[in-house]
Scaffold this active site. Structure first.
Site, mmCIF file in Angstrom:
data_model
loop_
_atom_site.group_PDB
_atom_site.id
_atom_site.type_symbol
_atom_site.label_atom_id
_atom_site.label_comp_id
_atom_site.label_asym_id
_atom_site.label_seq_id
_atom_site.Cartn_x
_atom_site.Cartn_y
_atom_site.Cartn_z
ATOM 1 N NE ARG A 106 -3.439 -25.479 -2.004
ATOM 2 C CZ ARG A 106 -2.757 -25.976 -3.021
ATOM 3 N NH1 ARG A 106 -1.688 -26.732 -2.794
ATOM 4 N NH2 ARG A 106 -3.137 -25.744 -4.253
ATOM 5 C CE LYS A 128 -10.185 -10.540 15.101
ATOM 6 N NZ LYS A 128 -10.771 -9.228 15.466
ATOM 7 C CD GLU A 170 -5.388 -2.189 21.042
ATOM 8 O OE1 GLU A 170 -6.331 -2.763 21.622
ATOM 9 O OE2 GLU A 170 -5.425 -1.853 19.837
ATOM 10 C CE LYS A 212 -6.568 -10.716 20.995
ATOM 11 N NZ LYS A 212 -5.938 -9.842 20.047
ATOM 12 C CD GLU A 222 -14.262 -10.013 15.637
ATOM 13 O OE1 GLU A 222 -13.040 -10.062 15.803
ATOM 14 O OE2 GLU A 222 -14.840 -9.086 15.073
ATOM 15 N NE ARG A 226 -10.456 -12.460 18.297
ATOM 16 C CZ ARG A 226 -9.400 -13.102 17.865
ATOM 17 N NH1 ARG A 226 -9.485 -14.391 17.610
ATOM 18 N NH2 ARG A 226 -8.255 -12.476 17.665
ATOM 19 C CG ASN A 230 -13.317 -5.828 17.253
ATOM 20 O OD1 ASN A 230 -12.120 -6.035 17.166
ATOM 21 N ND2 ASN A 230 -14.226 -6.634 16.726
ATOM 22 C CG HIS A 233 -10.100 -1.651 17.903
ATOM 23 N ND1 HIS A 233 -10.031 -1.527 19.265
ATOM 24 C CD2 HIS A 233 -8.860 -2.030 17.497
ATOM 25 C CE1 HIS A 233 -8.807 -1.846 19.663
ATOM 26 N NE2 HIS A 233 -8.075 -2.148 18.599
ATOM 27 C CG HIS A 237 -10.154 -0.055 12.516
ATOM 28 N ND1 HIS A 237 -10.682 -1.329 12.489
ATOM 29 C CD2 HIS A 237 -8.966 -0.164 13.156
ATOM 30 C CE1 HIS A 237 -9.835 -2.159 13.086
ATOM 31 N NE2 HIS A 237 -8.797 -1.471 13.498
ATOM 32 C CG HIS A 248 -4.037 0.503 16.041
ATOM 33 N ND1 HIS A 248 -5.270 0.543 15.416
ATOM 34 C CD2 HIS A 248 -4.122 -0.473 16.980
ATOM 35 C CE1 HIS A 248 -6.057 -0.384 15.952
ATOM 36 N NE2 HIS A 248 -5.386 -1.007 16.897
HETATM 37 N N1 GLY Z 1 -7.718 -7.116 18.165
HETATM 38 C C1 GLY Z 1 -8.974 -7.702 18.367
HETATM 39 C C2 GLY Z 1 -8.959 -9.174 18.290
HETATM 40 O O1 GLY Z 1 -7.896 -9.789 18.246
HETATM 41 O O2 GLY Z 1 -10.004 -9.767 18.258
#
Ligand code: GLY
Length: 340
Positions: A106, A128, A170, A212, A222, A226, A230, A233, A237, A248
């Site tokens: 956990r 993330k 990026e 960031k 998000e 946030r 993306n 993206h 994706h 990527h």
């Molecule tokens: N890669 C996008 C984020 O971390 O929100």
């Protein structure tokens, strides 16, 4: 010289030499390390005689089976709640480290040494973590902040050129979202210049991390701002889902150009700015066209985890250094995509 800042008040990001920074950041007590076979081979100095858990490199290994394998090995080694898990590698290693650490017993504490440009400027920062499922990127995962991330740009010297270029996509994304000076730095230094100038590469990483960190600190889960991270993206994706041709970062590069084209079509972005974005992506050596027809991309986009019912949040640049989030219905999007 090292640069350091905090994300969300509890995750320290340090841009600097890993071996010098690590002793001050690692807690006392039991440490387990997780890496991939390539990093173990290329950077034995990072493991200091320890026996890390090792996963196979490659996006195809970013899956639940790898998570299970690592958890089983932690059990076999007798890791307990007080064990600290240190992930040493690129985005796949750090994503799996963060995910395993969040669910093993956990939750156990964790941190990273990020060894790739893509990891430094995006994947390792912001909390993330997760794995792909059936070709859908990051479908299974959690938000959980590492105690620290060390971004060591000297480790890029062993990266294949293709990987460095991919990571730069990026960083270009960060420039478009909110740092025109970062974008201009990449423009004027160029790909080879950045690869061979440590100070310029450090500045690219520091600026990307700073942007960031600020966004994630304001919107960790998000719910709004946030989503800007993306940018490109949703297209990327979909490209990755439909084709194995691009990695990527390469897919993000195409996604940035598609977002710029779409924004210009919608009257949000001046055509000079669209040209500047497409021009930089091209100058860095990326393809600017998707490898599959847009109709195929559209199908994949309808299944993106960021879609909500029959709408999707699109991030669209309004300038080099600014962007907006627009919620668009798939009915509106289909003809727009066809026109790109
Ligand atoms: N890669 C996008 C984020 O971390 O929100």
């Amino acid at each position: 010289m090292s640069y350091s800042l905090q994300v969300a008040g509890r995750s320290r990001i340090v841009v600097g030499p890993a071996l010098a920074e690590l002793p001050q950041l690692l807690p006392a007590g039991r440490i387990e390390m997780l890496t991939d076979r390539n990093v173990l081979h290329l950077h034995p100095e990072l493991f200091a005689g320890r026996h890390p858990l090792v996963i196979e490199p490659g996006e195809e290994n970013k899956r639940l089976q790898s998570v299970e394998t690592v958890c089983r090995e932690l059990i076999r080694r007798g890791a307990d709640r007080s064990t600290f898990l240190l992930g040493i590698g690129g985005g796949i290693v750090t994503d799996i480290t963060g995910f395993v650490a969040s669910i093993y017993m956990r939750g156990i504490p964790f941190g990273y040494i990020s060894t790739t440009l893509l990891g430094n400027v995006d994947a390792s920062v912001g909390g993330k973590n997760g794995v792909d499922l059936d070709g859908y990127k990051n479908m299974i995962g959690v938000f959980a902040q590492p105690q620290f991330v060390i971004c060591d740009t000297s480790l890029f010297s062993t990266l294949p050129v293709r990987e460095v270029r991919a990571g730069l996509a990026e960083a270009v994304k960060s420039g478009i979202i909110g740092d025109e000076e970062l974008f201009a730095l990449i423009e004027r230094t160029g790909f080879e210049g950045l690869r061979h100038t440590a100070a310029a590469m450090d500045e690219v990483v520091v600026r990307s991390v700073r942007l960031k960190a600020a966004i994630v600190s304001r919107d960790e889960r998000e719910q709004g701002e946030r989503r800007k991270l993306n940018l490109g993206h949703t297209f990327a994706h979909a490209i990755e889902k439909c084709s194995r041709e691009m990695n990527h970062g390469e897919a993000v590069a195409v996604g940035l150009v598609m977002a710029a084209r779409l924004a210009r079509r919608l009257g949000l972005l001046p055509s000079a700015a669209e040209d500047r974005i497409a021009g930089l992506i091209e100058a860095l050596g990326f393809t600017t066209q998707p490898p599959v027809p847009t109709a195929e991309l559209f199908d994949a986009m309808t299944k993106d985890k960021k879609s909500e019912g029959d709408t999707i949040h699109l991030v669209l640049p309004t300038a080099v250094g600014d962007c907006v989030i627009r919620t668009v219905s798939f009915t509106e999007l289909a003809p727009l995509l066809r026109s790109l």
